[in-house]
Design a protein around this motif. Structure first.
Motif: not given
Ligand SMILES: [Zn+2]
Length: 324
Positions: A176-180, A165-167, A183-185
């Motif tokens: 923006t992904c929850g991880c910060g 999911g973080h590719m 562009g993450h999937w």
């Molecule tokens: Zn992510």
């Protein structure tokens, strides 16, 4: 008759099952995951669930030959523990698992996996073909995968492989992904984010839509429901979602050469055609090697706990020839 157990430790629920040597579940127990005060409380709840399932199966816990555990991460495999779980309150810093579970059942055969790795073990074990090369992909509140290549279930350093999911799928980083990271999937295609993606697309281009874009209750399920009713903007959002899904699944296919990809998770289980059909139709256009068979999970919501049970029976592999 040999007895095995499996545990699914999730952020919301803990499930424990006891099964026989064919992989049939003979007893199960479910309890809410304690949200504190600390990690030991969660460990105790896991032990209680296991005791409860053993009780229902009418076996003493020490008769259980091996236990598999599929858990939220991140894992610390060296310590057999969960380390600062991202989806539980901050006071829960460390959840010891393999040590206390091993003491309960009096066995050193305790297999700890992240939940999607347990998923691939379960799909492998319970599928007709018991394939050596396969992926289990979950599209749920987040996105993750379990991978088996040449009969080896891939764990990676500390057991945290498969965080697909973080590719990065979008080099422009629109979301923006929850991880910060941009562009993450899963920032585009997970249950937590499909509706946010719709809102961003609508901000950029405020076309007419029947969707309640500004409502506090607006959810990813609404996007699917409105697409079913023919809303053009909802269709557009799902088409964009599928575009990212195809890119990411093609990347996984070219990396691992799976024969089959089983897809699960709430987003998929609730909308199987919307999620799977575009993959079946478009992967052929972008994959370099063989195009895998894309299938809906056969295990539904049981995939992690049955995968954990299958792990216990097969030395952590899902390989049916390893059942003793
Ligand atoms: Zn992510």
């Amino acid at each position: 008759m040999a007895t095995y157990a499996g545990v699914d430790l999730g952020a919301t629920n803990i499930r424990a099952v006891v099964g026989d040597e064919t992989g049939r579940v003979v007893a199960s127990r479910r309890t809410g995951t304690p949200q504190g005060p600390n990690g030991i409380t969660v460990t105790e709840a896991v032990l209680d669930a296991l005791r409860g399932a053993a009780d229902e199966a009418d076996v003493d816990p020490t008769r259980i030959a091996a236990v598999g555990i599929g858990s939220i991460g991140p894992l610390d495999l060296a310590e057999g523990a969960i380390d600062n779980p991202a989806n539980l309150p901050d006071t829960i810093d460390r959840i010891p698992l393999t040590g206390p579970v091993g003491e309960l059942v009096d066995s050193d055969e305790i297999y700890l996996h992240n939940d999607t790795t347990a998923g691939v073990i379960g799909e492998r074990f319970y599928s007709d073909r018991n394939p050596d090369d396969m992926i289990y992909l979950t599209i749920s509140s987040g996105i993750g995968a379990g991978v088996c290549v040449d009969g080896n279930v891939i764990g990676g350093w500390d057991g945290n492989a498969g965080e697909v999911g973080h590719m990065t799928v979008d080099p422009n980083g629109f979301m923006t992904c929850g991880c910060g990271v941009d562009g993450h999937w899963e920032a585009y295609c997970s249950g937590n984010n499909i509706f946010r993606y719709a809102q961003r697309l609508h901000d950029e281009d405020p076309v007419d839509t029947s969707m309640p874009m500004e409502s506090a209750d607006f959810s990813s399920a609404d996007v699917f429901a409105h697409a079913e009713e023919g809303d053009e903007f909802a269709e557009h959002v799902l088409d964009q979602m599928s575009r990212w899904n195809v890119i990411a699944v093609a990347n996984m296919t070219d990396s691992y050469a799976p024969l089959v990809i089983y897809v699960g998770g709430a987003v998929t289980l609730n909308n199987p055609d919307r999620v799977l059909d575009p993959l079946r139709e478009r992967l052929d256009d972008v994959v370099f090697g063989n195009v895998p068979d894309v299938q809906l999970t056969t295990l539904g919501d049981d995939v992690v706990v049955k995968g954990a049970l299958a792990s216990a029976m097969t030395g952590g592999t899902g390989d049916r020839s390893r059942v003793r």
